[in-house]
Design a protein around this motif. Structure first.
Motif, mmCIF file in Angstrom:
data_model
loop_
_atom_site.group_PDB
_atom_site.id
_atom_site.type_symbol
_atom_site.label_atom_id
_atom_site.label_comp_id
_atom_site.label_asym_id
_atom_site.label_seq_id
_atom_site.Cartn_x
_atom_site.Cartn_y
_atom_site.Cartn_z
ATOM 1 N N MET A 1 0.858 -1.190 0.000
ATOM 2 C CA MET A 1 0.000 0.000 0.000
ATOM 3 C C MET A 1 0.894 1.240 0.000
ATOM 4 O O MET A 1 1.876 1.296 0.740
ATOM 5 C CB MET A 1 -0.901 -0.015 1.246
ATOM 6 C CG MET A 1 -1.829 1.161 1.333
ATOM 7 S SD MET A 1 -3.213 0.863 2.465
ATOM 8 C CE MET A 1 -2.375 0.362 3.972
ATOM 9 N N PRO A 2 0.548 2.239 -0.802
ATOM 10 C CA PRO A 2 1.386 3.435 -0.837
ATOM 11 C C PRO A 2 1.423 4.108 0.538
ATOM 12 O O PRO A 2 0.412 4.167 1.231
ATOM 13 C CB PRO A 2 0.669 4.332 -1.855
ATOM 14 C CG PRO A 2 -0.297 3.475 -2.577
ATOM 15 C CD PRO A 2 -0.614 2.319 -1.686
ATOM 16 N N TYR B 1 -5.320 2.142 -1.012
ATOM 17 C CA TYR B 1 -5.273 1.687 -2.396
ATOM 18 C C TYR B 1 -6.103 2.575 -3.313
ATOM 19 O O TYR B 1 -7.113 3.142 -2.910
ATOM 20 C CB TYR B 1 -5.875 0.277 -2.495
ATOM 21 C CG TYR B 1 -4.983 -0.837 -2.022
ATOM 22 C CD1 TYR B 1 -3.624 -0.859 -2.320
ATOM 23 C CD2 TYR B 1 -5.534 -1.905 -1.323
ATOM 24 C CE1 TYR B 1 -2.832 -1.922 -1.906
ATOM 25 C CE2 TYR B 1 -4.759 -2.975 -0.908
ATOM 26 C CZ TYR B 1 -3.398 -2.982 -1.199
ATOM 27 O OH TYR B 1 -2.640 -4.020 -0.799
ATOM 28 N N THR B 2 -5.700 2.602 -4.583
ATOM 29 C CA THR B 2 -6.597 3.105 -5.618
ATOM 30 C C THR B 2 -7.479 1.923 -6.015
ATOM 31 O O THR B 2 -7.188 0.774 -5.651
ATOM 32 C CB THR B 2 -5.797 3.544 -6.852
ATOM 33 O OG1 THR B 2 -5.045 2.406 -7.300
ATOM 34 C CG2 THR B 2 -4.855 4.690 -6.509
ATOM 35 N N GLU C 1 -7.686 0.490 -8.867
ATOM 36 C CA GLU C 1 -6.894 -0.465 -9.674
ATOM 37 C C GLU C 1 -6.034 -1.344 -8.769
ATOM 38 O O GLU C 1 -5.997 -2.560 -8.912
ATOM 39 C CB GLU C 1 -5.990 0.279 -10.671
ATOM 40 C CG GLU C 1 -6.714 0.963 -11.817
ATOM 41 C CD GLU C 1 -7.578 2.144 -11.367
ATOM 42 O OE1 GLU C 1 -7.165 2.859 -10.416
ATOM 43 O OE2 GLU C 1 -8.675 2.319 -11.928
ATOM 44 N N LEU C 2 -5.323 -0.681 -7.840
ATOM 45 C CA LEU C 2 -4.450 -1.443 -6.937
ATOM 46 C C LEU C 2 -5.266 -2.439 -6.122
ATOM 47 O O LEU C 2 -4.845 -3.578 -5.904
ATOM 48 C CB LEU C 2 -3.703 -0.507 -5.990
ATOM 49 C CG LEU C 2 -2.464 0.210 -6.542
ATOM 50 C CD1 LEU C 2 -1.944 1.215 -5.513
ATOM 51 C CD2 LEU C 2 -1.373 -0.799 -6.887
ATOM 52 N N ALA C 3 -6.436 -1.990 -5.669
ATOM 53 C CA ALA C 3 -7.273 -2.857 -4.837
ATOM 54 C C ALA C 3 -7.736 -4.076 -5.645
ATOM 55 O O ALA C 3 -7.679 -5.212 -5.165
ATOM 56 C CB ALA C 3 -8.479 -2.079 -4.311
ATOM 57 N N ARG C 4 -8.164 -3.849 -6.881
ATOM 58 C CA ARG C 4 -8.651 -4.976 -7.684
ATOM 59 C C ARG C 4 -7.520 -5.948 -7.994
ATOM 60 O O ARG C 4 -7.719 -7.164 -7.985
ATOM 61 C CB ARG C 4 -9.314 -4.465 -8.959
ATOM 62 C CG ARG C 4 -10.621 -3.754 -8.663
ATOM 63 C CD ARG C 4 -11.355 -3.331 -9.901
ATOM 64 N NE ARG C 4 -11.838 -4.481 -10.656
ATOM 65 C CZ ARG C 4 -12.578 -4.390 -11.756
ATOM 66 N NH1 ARG C 4 -12.907 -3.196 -12.231
ATOM 67 N NH2 ARG C 4 -12.976 -5.473 -12.392
ATOM 68 N N ALA C 5 -6.333 -5.385 -8.213
ATOM 69 C CA ALA C 5 -5.179 -6.256 -8.489
ATOM 70 C C ALA C 5 -4.850 -7.099 -7.259
ATOM 71 O O ALA C 5 -4.593 -8.305 -7.355
ATOM 72 C CB ALA C 5 -3.978 -5.406 -8.900
ATOM 73 N N GLU C 6 -4.875 -6.466 -6.083
ATOM 74 C CA GLU C 6 -4.574 -7.203 -4.851
ATOM 75 C C GLU C 6 -5.658 -8.261 -4.598
ATOM 76 O O GLU C 6 -5.348 -9.398 -4.229
ATOM 77 C CB GLU C 6 -4.478 -6.237 -3.658
ATOM 78 C CG GLU C 6 -4.125 -6.882 -2.330
ATOM 79 C CD GLU C 6 -2.748 -7.560 -2.312
ATOM 80 O OE1 GLU C 6 -1.867 -7.181 -3.124
ATOM 81 O OE2 GLU C 6 -2.565 -8.493 -1.493
ATOM 82 N N ARG D 1 -5.364 -11.576 -6.236
ATOM 83 C CA ARG D 1 -4.374 -12.537 -5.723
ATOM 84 C C ARG D 1 -5.037 -13.609 -4.863
ATOM 85 O O ARG D 1 -4.460 -14.667 -4.641
ATOM 86 C CB ARG D 1 -3.316 -11.817 -4.885
ATOM 87 C CG ARG D 1 -2.392 -10.922 -5.695
ATOM 88 C CD ARG D 1 -1.320 -10.310 -4.789
ATOM 89 N NE ARG D 1 -0.522 -11.357 -4.171
ATOM 90 C CZ ARG D 1 -0.251 -11.453 -2.876
ATOM 91 N NH1 ARG D 1 -0.722 -10.550 -2.048
ATOM 92 N NH2 ARG D 1 0.478 -12.443 -2.416
ATOM 93 N N ARG E 1 -5.949 -4.082 4.246
ATOM 94 C CA ARG E 1 -5.925 -2.938 3.328
ATOM 95 C C ARG E 1 -7.133 -2.958 2.403
ATOM 96 O O ARG E 1 -7.683 -1.914 2.048
ATOM 97 C CB ARG E 1 -4.628 -2.969 2.520
ATOM 98 C CG ARG E 1 -3.433 -2.720 3.422
ATOM 99 C CD ARG E 1 -2.136 -3.072 2.755
ATOM 100 N NE ARG E 1 -1.041 -2.796 3.675
ATOM 101 C CZ ARG E 1 0.229 -2.851 3.347
ATOM 102 N NH1 ARG E 1 0.582 -3.189 2.109
ATOM 103 N NH2 ARG E 1 1.154 -2.584 4.231
#
Lengths: 286, 473
Positions: free
Chosen positions: B1-2, B20-21, B23-28, B31, B106
């Motif tokens: 997380m930034p 998260y943004t 995009e970052l959240a969906r990518a995480e 997983r 997160r």
């Protein structure tokens, strides 16, 4: 919960004020010796103040406050009908009221005010109550009339002899104990005065209760800022006190801790006075 | 997380972790392998259906994700930030050993924050049938808020009594802004008010009202006053000026906003050399708060840069604080004095000037002894090394060695059974106490624990109270 100011008057020029506040719930539970914490507004600090009267019948409590710092000076600027934003209480443990035969209440400065509800309670418990109150001079005395109404006897001591006995309250107290004896002494006032009272009563072995004034934040035992050493143990003035056996109190510890923020308090008060002055001048210019 | 860079964030009280943004959240979320046995759900103290909400985030259905979380956790924006996920859900994540756990906390935070910023078509509050029963809740920390929420959803009238002038309990006075912004706490409280929960501030139970007074007005009572009584080490010099409990230090800064003195009336002193004693999350909060105040002061007045020490008697491996907090504190420049224990505080003119410490060393297991060299909590024992005394200069010392039970409510409540340490005895997880209609939960029952466990206790008590009220004539 806040509280409306129902009555406000100056009882000693230039800076000691009497306030009567609308506080029905607090007045119902409060007992002599307890205190409240108030906060004037969102940016305000929380300050503890002893109860000078409790009146459950009309749902009020009274405070006697000397305008010595920023918050107390700001409070002095409030008018009847205005609100104290936050009023929390009653806090601390009440005075242990017992029949000790002869009770001597000793008040220094505006410490005479909290003696008033105690005097009523001790009298109701069947004691012969004597109040010894003192000030530098006659014009600085407060609560003489009120205490005369509730106590069996009031002894006044002034440093300059302008009223009553010339000298300190401790000399009058010593004489009173020698002449009439005492089952219990209760002292309220500045720490050096309470310490002197304890030194006076110690040789006579008279139980002496003191009401300590410490810097507090929450007043419910959560912060420990008001801690003081009593009988070699750490005690919290807000939750374990404010009254303790005066012969057990570490006075140097208390007086040192009272000075913790002296510089900051001055800074805050000065900043406020400057702002206040600026506003007043602005107002005058308009 | 930034995260905001350490050198920038250590100068202010803005939040450290940026979140998260989408995009970052969906990518995480992608997983998560949606494994069958769902160990994360059992790792969560309140059993959040974790894989289900993560699946919704992966699909971009954030509102649905939040709804799923809220079936179990009513304070996701708070818990997503302050839960020790690494020792709960994330610890047992199937991916954790080989690939690193899914960042569950997160993602939880993301779902809550995203929906707060992009509110869906006004959530329609389902019409709840009023039961005509009312419940008093003593304390507005996480246990109280969660309990109030659930009871209100069951149609009971709820009134929270808070001792301080602002609600939120430890979320407000204890946890600093950079870890949990106050506006998040305020918005949770606002939501409670919207569902009809009343909050009375400046109401100290045990003083203004007794529990019996409350029972005369309400049908049941839930006590969640927390473990707020600060402990001191009882060593020489602890009464010197400049010595704080972590509670006092944090309350001055968080509740009273001493960092804005003299704009706000309440002061706090830090000086430029600060020693925090203790190794828990509260110690980390105190150290990082002190560091920010001192850095700002030194910058404004052109003074040398401050030093903040964290003095802990065991080794770094035993630090009870969350790894993430330790890492943040180190990044920001807190100096860790581990294997060190204060023996006295040294003053000058009534103010603290130095901490005298003794070095500690781990007790090696004695091969001949049967007893292992661990204490009751299972942590290694440490002992002082003879003649190893040394001094750390400090203008401020913050004692963060734990808290005890506040006696105000118990002292004033006849018939309320307590354990030997003064905590309220609950019969079982429902929080039922020895007094009929009186329930208790959170730190006042368990001793210092976590926000999520307090919240869980609040919810369990709400279920039990609802049952009790259904059967109460």
């Amino acid at each position: 919960m806040g509280a409306k100011i129902l009555e406000k008057r100056i009882i000693r020029e230039p800076d000691v004020y009497y306030y009567r506040l609308e506080a029905p719930l607090i007045s119902r539970k409060a007992k002599p010796g307890q205190f409240v914490i108030l906060r004037l507004h969102d940016k305000g600090e929380r300050i503890p103040l002893s109860l000078a009267d409790i009146n459950p019948k009309d749902g009020t409590i009274s405070l006697v406050v000397m305008a010595v710092g920023k918050t107390t000076a700001e409070m002095a600027g409030l008018k009847v009908g205005e609100q104290i934003q936050d009023l929390c209480g009653p806090l601390g443990l009440p005075t242990h009221i017992e029949n000790a035969g002869r009770v001597v209440l000793v008040g220094g400065g505006f410490g005479a005010a909290p003696l008033y509800p105690m005097a009523k309670a001790f009298r109701d418990a069947g004691n012969y109550v004597t109040a010894v109150i003192g000030a530098r001079s006659a014009d600085l005395l407060i609560y003489e009339k009120e205490l005369s109404e509730t106590c069996n006897r009031v002894i006044v001591a002034t440093d300059d002899g302008s009223k009553g006995v010339k000298g300190l309250v401790t000399s009058s107290l010593e004489q009173e104990i020698k002449e009439n004896g005492a089952g219990l002494v209760v002292a309220v006032g500045p720490a050096p005065m309470m310490k002197a009272v304890c030194n006076t009563t110690k040789p006579f072995g008279v139980k002496t209760v003191v009401s300590l004034n410490a810097i507090m934040v929450d007043g419910t035992g959560m912060c420990g800022g008001c801690r003081v050493r009593v009988g070699g143990k750490t005690r919290f003035v807000c939750a374990d006190g404010p009254e303790f056996d005066g012969h057990e109190v570490d006075w140097d510890c208390l007086m040192n801790r009272q000075k913790m923020y002296t510089g900051r308090e001055k800074e805050s008060f000065e900043a406020w006075k400057n702002r206040h002055k600026g506003l007043a001048e602005e107002g005058a210019a308009k | 997380m930034p995260e905001r860079p350490a050198e920038e964030r250590a100068l202010d009280f803005g939040e450290v972790a940026l979140g998260y943004t989408l995009e970052l959240a969906r990518a995480e979320a992608a997983r998560c392998i949606q494994c069958k046995n769902r160990p994360c759900v059992s790792g969560c103290p309140v059993g959040v259906p974790i894989p289900d909400f993560i699946r919704h985030i992966k699909e971009g259905e954030i509102q649905k994700a939040l709804e799923v979380i809220k079936t179990a956790n009513l304070l996701p924006a708070v818990c997503g930030r302050v839960c020790p996920q690494e020792s709960q859900c994330e610890k047992v994540c199937t991916l954790s050993k080989k690939f690193g756990a899914v960042a569950i906390g997160r993602l939880e935070r993301f779902a809550a924050d995203y929906m707060a910023e992009n509110p869906a078509a006004a959530e329609k509050a389902a019409e709840v049938k009023k039961t005509g029963k009312s419940v008093a809740i003593v304390g507005s920390g996480p246990a109280g808020l969660a309990c109030a929420y659930d009871l209100a959803r069951h149609g009971h009238q709820v009134k929270i009594y808070e001792a301080l002038h602002a609600p939120g309990g430890v979320l407000f006075y204890g946890i600093p802004e950079f870890r949990l912004p106050k506006k998040i706490v305020a918005s949770e409280i606002e939501k409670l008010k919207q569902v009809g929960v009343e909050i009375t501030t400046n109401a100290v139970i045990g003083k203004l009202f007794s529990v019996d007074d409350l029972l005369a007005e309400h049908d049941a009572c839930f006590i969640c006053t927390g473990a707020g009584l600060p402990r001191f080490m009882e060593i020489e010099g602890e009464d010197l000026n400049g010595v704080y409990s972590a509670n006092e230090f944090l309350t001055r800064v968080n509740l009273m906003r001493a960092y804005d003195f003299p704009e706000y009336d309440t002061p706090v002193e830090t000086g430029l050399k600060i020693a925090v004693v203790g190794g828990g999350n509260v110690a980390m909060d105190a150290a990082r708060t002190a560091l920010r105040l001192a850095r700002r002061a030194s910058r404004e007045r052109g003074l040398p840069s401050p030093k903040v020490y964290l003095v802990y008697r065991r080794s770094e491996d035993e630090l009870p604080a969350r790894k993430e907090e330790v890492h943040h504190a180190k990044d920001e420049g807190v100096i860790f004095e581990t294997c060190s224990n204060p023996v006295r505080l040294i003053g000058e003119n009534g103010r603290v000037r130095a901490v005298e410490c003794v070095r500690m060393s781990v007790c090696e297991p004695d091969p001949l002894a049967e007893a292992p060299a661990v204490d009751a909590s299972g942590r290694k024992k440490f002992r002082p090394i003879a003649n190893s005394e040394y001094r750390i200069e400090a203008d401020t010392v913050i004692m963060s060695i734990g808290t005890g039970a506040n006696p105000l409510v118990p002292m004033d409540t006849p018939g309320l059974e307590l354990n030997a340490k003064g905590y309220i005895l609950a019969k079982d997880a429902s929080g039922q106490t020895s007094r009929k209609g009186v329930y208790a939960g959170g730190d006042i029952v368990t001793g210092s624990a976590t926000v999520i466990s307090a919240m869980g206790a609040g919810r369990q008590a709400a279920r039990a109270i609802d049952e009790y009220l259904k059967n109460k004539k």
